[in-house]
Each structure stands twice: as structure tokens, then as C-alpha cells.
Design a protein around this motif. Structure first.
Motif: not given
Ligand code: 5GP
Length: 221
Positions: A156-164
Motif C-alpha cells: 500500500x502507499x503511505x496514504x492507504x496505510x494511514x487510512x487503514x
């Protein structure tokens, strides 16, 4: 009497003594280790069936259609949803995920035990359809470990990780609605697998899992 008793004590034995199969729902936040633990459980218990989910997200490297997921377009997913093809479905991080209804119903009705690994809301929705489902919540020993695991898997991108991780915070509030909690601590994966296997074994021997007929045979012998 001895014959019946010994058959009853064989968890992989005479399925006719039991009612429908057992449904094990393994959930918890992204990065808790659901995939690894469920794979290990299935290696140990080859008769355990697995419910393959459908999703609209793109396959990751190495993911195989029909093995890891059924990869559908949004249109295909919505069509299946409209046809009541899912037991439950959720939008997670901008993508659809759902549990195909037919396989689960058929497998349980045939007496086979089944495992699935939806996110937390999906797990709770499954419990509404199958009140006997065994809900298992999986967590690492520290919340920060989730982020480290998501970073390490590089899917995942950093953004996706933050959302997860944001979603993970809200998922924690539902832990008390589950039947079991397993801590999958760093470097203690084997302990978590043993704990999960123990739950599956114990649930198979629960008195409520035997058919009324088979218990009567025991009582009358
Ligand atoms: P991933 O994209 O990492 O494979 O999955 C994202 C989240 O969706 C995970 O928490 C996973 O457990 C969950 N998920 C996978 N299949 C299903 C499903 O059929 N239903 C629901 N509600 N969640 C699912």
C-alpha cells in the motif's frame, strides 16, 4: 456405547454426529496477521474449507483469481449485490469487499467447517446471519506494530496505510462483540497459531455442536 463415545471424541471423524459445519470468522484490523494465521490454520487442518471473498480492488503481485479473491469490476460487484449474491458486503478504503453467499451456505449445510476473514463490520454482519458463528478478533501486541507490518509488506502507499490505521482505530471499539481475542505478537506467530487451533478444536467438541439424535444415541446406550 464405547463405539459411539469414541466416534464422538474424534473431531475429524463421523460428521453424521454433528449438525451443520462450524463457521469461524477471523477478523481484526489490517496488518493484524489474518492472512498468515488463516493460511497456517488451513495447513494444519486441510478439511477446513475457506470462503474466498470478492473485491473490486486490484490484485497484488502473486494474488490469484479465485484463490485469494474473486476480482470483480465495480459493475460486476454491484450486479451480484443486487442479485442478493453476498451474505455481507462493505466498502473498505474506497473498494468493495463481500462474502459470496452460495458457497458458505452450501458448505455449512454439507457439514464442512469453514473459515473466513472479513473486516470487523463484516464479521459482525455474518454473526447476524449465523448466530452460531465463532468470532475471533486478532490483534498485534502493540498498535504501532500494525503500521510496521503494513509498511513492511509494501503493498500500500503511505496514504492507504494511514487510512487503514484510521479504520483500525474504529475497529478496536468492537472487540467486546467477539467470542475470542488472540494476540499475534511479533516473533510469537506460532503461539497465535496454536491458540487459534485450540479454539477451533474446542468449538468442535462443544456439546451444542452435536445433533440431538447423536446425543440421544449416547443417552440411550
Ligand atoms: P485487503 O485489501 O488487505 O486484502 O483487505 C482489506 C480488508 O478487507 C481486510 O481487513 C480484509 O479482512 C477485509 N475483507 C476481505 N474480504 C472481505 C469480505 O468478504 N467482507 C468484508 N466485510 N471484508 C473483507
Amino acid at each position: 456405547m464405547v463405539r459411539i463415545a469414541s466416534a464422538c471424541l474424534t473431531p475429524h471423524g463421523d460428521r453424521s454426529l454433528h449438525g451443520p459445519g462450524l463457521l469461524f470468522v477471523i477478523s481484526g484490523p489490517s496488518g493484524a496477521g489474518k492472512d498468515t494465521l488463516v493460511d497456517a490454520l488451513r495447513d494444519r487442518m486441510p478439511r477446513l474449507r475457506y470462503s474466498v471473498s470478492a473485491t473490486t480492488r486490484e490484485p497484488r503481485d502473486g494474488e490469484i483469481e479465485g484463490v485469494h479473491y474473486f476480482f470483480l469490476s465495480r459493475h460486476q460487484f454491484e450486479k451480484m449485490k443486487a442479485a442478493d449474491g453476498f451474505l455481507e458486503w462493505r466498502e473498505y478504503n474506497g473498494q468493495y469487499y463481500g462474502t459470496p453467499r452460495h458457497y458458505v451456505e452450501e458448505t455449512l449445510a454439507s457439514g464442512f467447517d469453514l473459515v473466513m476473514k472479513p473486516e470487523v463490520n463484516g464479521a459482525l454482519a455474518i454473526k447476524e446471519c449465523f448466530s452460531d458463528a465463532v468470532l475471533i478478533f486478532l490483534l498485534p501486541d502493540r498498535f504501532s506494530e500494525l503500521r510496521e507490518r503494513l509498511l513492511a509488506r509494501r503493498t500500500e502507499t503511505n496514504e492507504e496505510i494511514a487510512r487503514r490505521l484510521e479504520i483500525a482505530h474504529t475497529e478496536m471499539h468492537y472487540v467486546r462483540s467477539f467470542d475470542y481475542l488472540i494476540i499475534n505478537a511479533r516473533d510469537r506467530k506460532d503461539d497465535a497459531i496454536n491458540d487459534l487451533s485450540a479454539i477451533v478444536h474446542a468449538e468442535r467438541f462443544h456439546i451444542h455442536r452435536y445433533t440431538d439424535d447423536s446425543l440421544r444415541r449416547v443417552e440411550d446406550s
